[in-house]
Design an enzyme around this catalytic site. Structure first.
Site, mmCIF file in Angstrom:
data_model
loop_
_atom_site.group_PDB
_atom_site.id
_atom_site.type_symbol
_atom_site.label_atom_id
_atom_site.label_comp_id
_atom_site.label_asym_id
_atom_site.label_seq_id
_atom_site.Cartn_x
_atom_site.Cartn_y
_atom_site.Cartn_z
ATOM 1 N N LYS A 47 0.710 4.086 6.996
ATOM 2 C CA LYS A 47 0.218 4.951 5.871
ATOM 3 C C LYS A 47 0.589 6.510 6.216
ATOM 4 C CE LYS A 47 -2.957 1.923 4.202
ATOM 5 N NZ LYS A 47 -2.393 0.869 4.616
ATOM 6 N N SER A 64 0.646 -1.361 -0.037
ATOM 7 C CA SER A 64 -0.028 -0.101 -0.067
ATOM 8 C C SER A 64 0.807 1.116 0.036
ATOM 9 C CB SER A 64 -0.938 0.035 1.230
ATOM 10 O OG SER A 64 -0.186 -0.030 2.605
#
Lengths: 213, 213
Positions: free
Chosen positions: A167, A130
Site C-alpha cells: 500500500k 488494490s
DNA sequence: TCGATGGCTGTAAATATATACAGAACATCG
DNA sequence: CGATGTTCTGTATATATTTACAGCCATCGA
C-alpha cells in the site's frame, strides 16, 4: 581468499582490464595499460600481466594481441562482472512466516541492479488490485528494498496481524494509514499504540511478465 | 527489418564475431576471420567488416587491433548468448530512424531472459498515458519482442508515418485499429490499403523503475 | 644478509594486425 | 545497359602489439 594474494597495484590493474572489457568490448593492450597508469615502459604492463597470469586471475594468449582472458577466479572477486546476485521471488507469504523464509521463495532471477534504486533485495508477487491505479496489477512483481523506515507517499510492503500487504504509506503521529490506489478498496488505518505494524520494505520497481492478450 | 539487409554471408560473419567474443573474450582479427572462412586474402575479411560497419551492426576502431564492437542493433538480432547479452534501452525514437539505431539507444541492461516470454529484444521507454488502464504508465520500460506479426488483443509497438506508438492491436480485414487503454484517448484506425503500418514488435513485459513517492 | 618478489625505466626487435590499392567474377536493379 | 553492391584473390606496407633483455630501487621473509 583465493586471489587475496593480489597486491593493491595488481588489483588496480585487474579492475582496469575488467572495466576496459565492459566499456570497449575487448581487453586493453600493454600500451593502453601504460597510458592509463602512466607507465613509461611497456614492460611495466607486461610484468604485471605476467604476475596476474601466474596468480591465475587472467590467462595470456601468447602472440595474440589483446589476448587477455579473465578467469572464473577473477570474475568472482570483481564488483562489476560478478555482482549480479540473483533476486529471490517471493510468492504467497504464509501467515506468520518471514517474507524471505525458504518456503516463500518461488524462484530466483538475475538482473541488472542498476535498473532500480535503491537496490532491491527481493521480488514480491503482488496479489489483488488494490494498487491498480498506481499501475500495479495482480500478478506483478514488486521489487522491494528491505528497510523498516518509510516516508509519506512511498509504496511499502507492510505486515499487520501476520498479513503482508502492499500500500501507499501515510503517517500522522501515532496513526498510520495504508492507502490503496483503487476506489473500490478502503484504506487501512492503524493506531500504533494499539496495533503492531511492521514495514518490511519499500517498493522500488515493478516488473510485469504477462501482458494480457 | 532494420538489419535484414544483411546478406547471408554477412550474417555468418557477424555470428562468428559474436561467437568468438563469447568463446575467447575478445573479437577476432582479420586473419582469424580468413582462417575460419577459408579466405586467402585478408581483404576479404576487411571488406566484410567495412560492410557490417556501414550497415551499423558493428563499429570498427581505426588502428586498433581487434577493434570490433557489436552495436545494439547487432545484439538484438543475435541468438541469446546465455543471457549475457545486455538489452538496449530505446528512448525517444527519432522520426524516420530505425528503432534500434544507435542514436536512439539510451542505455543497456542485462537481465534474466527467463523473466519474459517470448524473449525480449529491447526495452522501449513508453511516453504518455494512452495505455494507463493496462498498467503501462509514462516512463515505463516496455520489453519488446521483435516480430512483424501480431494477433488481435496483443500489445504492439507500431509505426505509422514515422511515429512509433504502443497500443493494443485489433485487425478487421484491411482495417487495423490501434486501441488505447484510456478513455481520454481515441483509437487510431488505419486502412492498410491507404496507409502504411509497420509492426515493430510485441510488448512482452513491463518494467517500472520509478514508483511515485 | 641473501634471495625472491614487486614495481618500475629504457631499448630493441620480431611479428601480429590493420588497411590501402588493384583487380575479377557475378548478381541485382532501375 | 551501366551503376552499384557482394564476394573474393593477391600484394604491399605502415603501424600496433607482444615480448625479450638489461637494469634500478624497495620490501620482506628466511
Amino acid at each position: 581468499m583465493t586471489q587475496d594474494n593480489l597486491t593493491k597495484r595488481q588489483r588496480e590493474i585487474l579492475n582496469f582490464i575488467s572495466e576496459h572489457i565492459d566499456r570497449e568490448g575487448f581487453p586493453p593492450t600493454r600500451n593502453e595499460l601504460c597510458e592509463y597508469f602512466g607507465f613509461r615502459s611497456p614492460n611495466a604492463a607486461e610484468s604485471h600481466l605476467k604476475a596476474l597470469d601466474r596468480k591465475g586471475v587472467i590467462q595470456l594468449g601468447r602472440g595474440r594481441s589483446r589476448g587477455i582472458t579473465l578467469t572464473a577466479m577473477a570474475r568472482a572477486s570483481l564488483p562489476a562482472a560478478g555482482g549480479r546476485t540473483p533476486l529471490p521471488l517471493v510468492g504467497r507469504v504464509a501467515a506468520g512466516s518471514p517474507v524471505l523464509a525458504e518456503e516463500n521463495i518461488e524462484n530466483e532471477y538475475r538482473f541488472d541492479p542498476a535498473l532500480f534504486s535503491p537496490r532491491p533485495h527481493y521480488l514480491l508477487r503482488v496479489q489483488g488490485l488494490s494498487m491498480r491505479d498506481a499501475g500495479i496489477l495482480d500478478g506483478d512483481l514488486l521489487a522491494v528494498h528491505r528497510t523498516p523506515e518509510a516516508r509519506n507517499g512511498q509504496i511499502v510492503v507492510a505486515r499487520i496481524d501476520d498479513e503482508v500487504t502492499v500500500k501507499r504509506f501515510q503517517r500522522d503521529g501515532q496513526r498510520v494509514s495504508l492507502l490503496p490506489e483503487n476506489p473500490d478498496f478502503e484504506p487501512i488505518v492503524v493506531d500504533l499504540a494499539q496495533q503492531e505494524l511492521a514495514i518490511e520494505g519499500l517498493g522500488v520497481g515493478v516488473i510485469r511478465s504477462h501482458l494480457t492478450g
